[in-house]
Design an enzyme around this catalytic site. Structure first.
Site, PDB file in Angstrom:
ATOM      1  CG  ASP A   1      -7.062  -5.021   6.206  1.00 45.30           C
ATOM      2  OD1 ASP A   1      -6.701  -5.050   7.597  1.00 45.30           O
ATOM      3  OD2 ASP A   1      -7.564  -4.021   5.921  1.00 45.30           O
TER       4      ASP A   1
ATOM      5  CG  PHE B   1      -2.945   5.967  13.076  1.00 43.27           C
ATOM      6  CD1 PHE B   1      -2.166   6.187  14.163  1.00 43.27           C
ATOM      7  CD2 PHE B   1      -2.883   7.319  12.322  1.00 43.27           C
ATOM      8  CE1 PHE B   1      -1.376   7.143  14.636  1.00 43.27           C
ATOM      9  CE2 PHE B   1      -1.998   8.367  12.776  1.00 43.27           C
ATOM     10  CZ  PHE B   1      -1.160   8.277  13.852  1.00 43.27           C
TER      11      PHE B   1
ATOM     12  CE  LYS C   1     -11.163   0.313  10.935  1.00 39.68           C
ATOM     13  NZ  LYS C   1     -10.501   1.048   9.932  1.00 39.68           N
TER      14      LYS C   1
ATOM     15  CE  LYS D   1       9.213 -12.499 -13.270  1.00 43.86           C
ATOM     16  NZ  LYS D   1       9.857 -11.812 -14.337  1.00 43.86           N
TER      17      LYS D   1
ATOM     18  CG  ASN E   1      -0.341   0.024   2.500  1.00 44.18           C
ATOM     19  OD1 ASN E   1       0.473   0.791   2.929  1.00 44.18           O
ATOM     20  ND2 ASN E   1      -0.303  -0.973   3.196  1.00 44.18           N
TER      21      ASN E   1
ATOM     22  CE  LYS F   1      -9.719  -3.129  15.288  1.00 47.55           C
ATOM     23  NZ  LYS F   1      -8.535  -3.335  14.142  1.00 47.55           N
TER      24      LYS F   1
HETATM   25  O1  PMT Z   1       2.684   6.084   6.623  1.00 45.50           O
HETATM   26  P1  PMT Z   1       2.489   7.424   5.952  1.00 45.50           P
HETATM   27  O2  PMT Z   1       2.677   7.736   4.534  1.00 45.50           O
HETATM   28  O3  PMT Z   1       2.887   8.516   6.858  1.00 45.50           O
HETATM   29  O4  PMT Z   1       0.784   7.619   6.140  1.00 45.50           O
HETATM   30  C1  PMT Z   1       0.053   7.516   7.245  1.00 45.50           C
HETATM   31  C2  PMT Z   1      -1.036   6.541   7.437  1.00 45.50           C
HETATM   32  C3  PMT Z   1      -1.964   7.209   6.449  1.00 45.50           C
HETATM   33  C4  PMT Z   1      -0.566   5.279   6.937  1.00 45.50           C
HETATM   34  C5  PMT Z   1      -1.426   6.443   8.982  1.00 45.50           C
HETATM   35  O5  PMT Z   1      -1.679   7.611   9.320  1.00 45.50           O
HETATM   36  C6  PMT Z   1      -2.796   5.560   9.083  1.00 45.50           C
HETATM   37  O6  PMT Z   1      -3.803   5.923   8.921  1.00 45.50           O
HETATM   38  N1  PMT Z   1      -2.461   4.430   9.513  1.00 45.50           N
HETATM   39  C7  PMT Z   1      -3.313   3.485   9.332  1.00 45.50           C
HETATM   40  C8  PMT Z   1      -3.647   2.601   8.196  1.00 45.50           C
HETATM   41  C9  PMT Z   1      -4.508   1.550   8.607  1.00 45.50           C
HETATM   42  O7  PMT Z   1      -4.230   0.413   8.215  1.00 45.50           O
HETATM   43  O8  PMT Z   1      -5.566   1.656   8.937  1.00 45.50           O
HETATM   44  P2  PMT Z   1      -6.953   0.735   9.053  1.00 45.50           P
HETATM   45  O9  PMT Z   1      -8.191   1.331   9.336  1.00 45.50           O
HETATM   46  O10 PMT Z   1      -7.076  -0.107   8.106  1.00 45.50           O
HETATM   47  O11 PMT Z   1      -6.568   0.076  10.682  1.00 45.50           O
HETATM   48  C10 PMT Z   1      -6.902   0.364  11.849  1.00 45.50           C
HETATM   49  C11 PMT Z   1      -5.956  -0.016  12.597  1.00 45.50           C
HETATM   50  O12 PMT Z   1      -5.745  -1.352  12.753  1.00 45.50           O
HETATM   51  C12 PMT Z   1      -4.448   0.585  12.203  1.00 45.50           C
HETATM   52  O13 PMT Z   1      -3.932   1.146  13.768  1.00 45.50           O
HETATM   53  C13 PMT Z   1      -3.751  -0.643  11.872  1.00 45.50           C
HETATM   54  O14 PMT Z   1      -2.308  -0.251  12.150  1.00 45.50           O
HETATM   55  C14 PMT Z   1      -4.397  -1.616  12.475  1.00 45.50           C
HETATM   56  N2  PMT Z   1      -4.344  -2.931  12.003  1.00 45.50           N
HETATM   57  C15 PMT Z   1      -4.868  -3.247  10.851  1.00 45.50           C
HETATM   58  C16 PMT Z   1      -4.862  -4.252  10.191  1.00 45.50           C
HETATM   59  C17 PMT Z   1      -4.024  -5.379  10.660  1.00 45.50           C
HETATM   60  N3  PMT Z   1      -4.274  -6.644  10.067  1.00 45.50           N
HETATM   61  N4  PMT Z   1      -3.422  -5.314  11.796  1.00 45.50           N
HETATM   62  C18 PMT Z   1      -3.502  -4.163  12.662  1.00 45.50           C
HETATM   63  O15 PMT Z   1      -3.005  -3.803  13.637  1.00 45.50           O
END
Ligand code: PMT
Length: 418
Positions: free
Chosen positions: A294, A337, A351, A304, A225, A355
């Site tokens: 995810d 985040f 969330k 490959k 991503n 969580k």
């Molecule tokens: O890295 P940059 O270019 O500076 O950009 C910043 C950012 C946009 C990546 C950052 O600020 C941000 O939003 N990070 C969270 C991105 C994300 O994966 O969001 P989500 O809504 O899909 O996940 C929610 C939370 O669960 C996040 O804290 C994530 O780290 C966590 N997560 C998600 C999936 C997973 N399998 N395990 C997790 O722990």
């Protein structure tokens, strides 16, 4: 007196020295109060004025307030013959200051800084110093929004300069818009943060995840991503400055990690999960800024994959690291985040609750110029009781606003980190 919002209105940091550069704008007079406010925190202030600044305020004002000679010229003010002391004074000042703050910073001085020009004392000092630099721009709205100014500001940010965004409102030129010098309290706060004088995370071990994860399809391809890691790295740097120990678990990025952080490099979501759990025991705060994939590829190929018609990949969910961490929360403060494109508040709040987080930082990644791979961000920090709007600013500044919330949560719980 600056209200630092952390139950303390004054931090005394005797023996720190800040160079205050004043460039030529109508807001130059406001820098006089800035001298006093910095001194209130025990900071010694060496004022440097550009020629244009001296058209707005006399150096005597700053000399009287700072109790120090004001530097006005590269080779010694009014000297008939330049002497060696004044010729190398910029180097001496560069080596003895703990921070350089420029307020107000005009479009001209910003352009000089961005392009490495060194034709007067202030611009030469900027090139010569390795101390942190805080720049507080003030100018006409059109000058501020001009592409050249914005590009110069971006360059400075990318090089680690802390830019204190100008406020919006009525400007001296009669126009309305962005360009008014930020409040002196805001500038003082940025200076104290740059000096590392706000040590409100001492005793905390902050585990931060940053960047993307890469889920391999075959030995040469992956699902990834757009995360650059900038947000997570800014959090790491800011937490270190505020006295925390930092463990930074990072996916692949092009960034240089802060040298004082303990860095664990990972590739996949599974590796990130394992690194987080290997370090969870000692963490008192967890911040999950990483953009974790995810899904991962179930039938990843060892060789490959050749191009032959449509390719079917079977995907399976990755471990939800944040959810697992929250389930083992204990005394820890856990902050997630949420990168959202629609129903942003609703999704983020879900969330936060599902969580059991202390806070979630909502990133509306559909907005241009912020979020993924940008120097800037604008977020909403949600807690059980608050919704804090953080308008667009540098990721460094956003990081500090997130840490402010963590410090407040710690104080509200009334228990120490351990
Ligand atoms: O890295 P940059 O270019 O500076 O950009 C910043 C950012 C946009 C990546 C950052 O600020 C941000 O939003 N990070 C969270 C991105 C994300 O994966 O969001 P989500 O809504 O899909 O996940 C929610 C939370 O669960 C996040 O804290 C994530 O780290 C966590 N997560 C998600 C999936 C997973 N399998 N395990 C997790 O722990």
């Amino acid at each position: 007196m600056p209200d630092l919002g952390r139950g303390q209105s004054r931090i005394t940091i005797v023996s720190m020295k800040v160079a205050l550069g004043v460039s030529g704008g109508i807001a130059a007079y406001k820098a006089a109060e800035l001298v006093r406010l910095l001194q209130d925190h025990g900071v010694r202030v060496q004022v440097i004025m550009t020629r244009a600044a001296q058209e707005f305020v006399r150096p005597l004002t700053f000399a009287a307030l700072s109790g120090e000679k004001v530097i006005t010229d590269l080779f010694g003010e009014g000297a008939q013959e330049p002497n060696i002391e004044s010729a190398v004074e910029h180097i001496a000042v560069a080596q003895t200051i703990d921070a350089l703050v420029v307020a107000p910073a005009t479009a001209d001085i910003i352009a000089k800084f961005a392009n490495g020009l060194a034709g007067d004392f202030l611009s030469t000092l900027f090139v010569a110093t390795t101390a942190p630099v805080v720049v507080a721009p003030a100018m006409n709205v059109n000058m501020w929004e001009n592409t050249a100014t914005q590009e110069n500001i971006q360059k400075l940010r990318a090089r680690g300069v802390h830019v204190v965004e100008p406020d919006s409102g009525y400007l001296a030129c009669g126009m309305v818009g962005a360009g008014r010098l930020a409040a002196n309290e805001t500038i003082v706060k940025a200076v104290l943060e740059a000096l590392g004088a706000v040590q409100d995370l001492t005793g905390e071990t902050v585990l931060i995840t940053a960047g993307p994860t890469r889920e391999p399809i075959d030995p040469v391809r992956y699902i990834g991503n757009r995360s650059s890691g900038k947000m997570g790295f800014a959090l790491a740097e800011a937490a270190l400055r505020r006295g925390a120990k930092v463990v930074l678990v990072s996916g692949p990025t092009a960034l240089k990690p802060p040298s004082a952080a303990e860095v664990i490099q990972v590739q996949t979501a599974r590796e990130m999960r394992d690194a987080v759990f290997a370090n969870l025991e000692r963490a008192t705060v967890v911040i999950k800024a990483a953009a974790v994939a995810d899904f991962t590829v179930k039938n990843c190929s060892d060789t490959k994959i050749k191009r032959s018609g449509a390719l079917q990949l079977e995907l399976e969910p990755t471990p939800d690291i944040l959810k697992e961490v929250a389930a083992h929360k204990g005394h820890r403060i856990v902050v997630g985040f949420a990168a959202e494109t629609h129903d942003t508040l609703e999704n983020a709040r879900k969330k936060l609750q599902s969580k059991s987080l202390d806070a979630i930082v909502l990133n509306d990644v559909s907005q241009p110029g912020i979020g993924f791979d940008s120097e800037r961000n604008a977020v909403t920090i949600l807690t059980a009781t608050e919704s804090i709007e953080v308008p667009e600013m540098s990721k460094w500044e956003v990081a500090h606003r997130v840490l402010d919330v963590i410090v407040k949560s710690r104080a509200q719980r009334g228990v120490s980190a351990r």
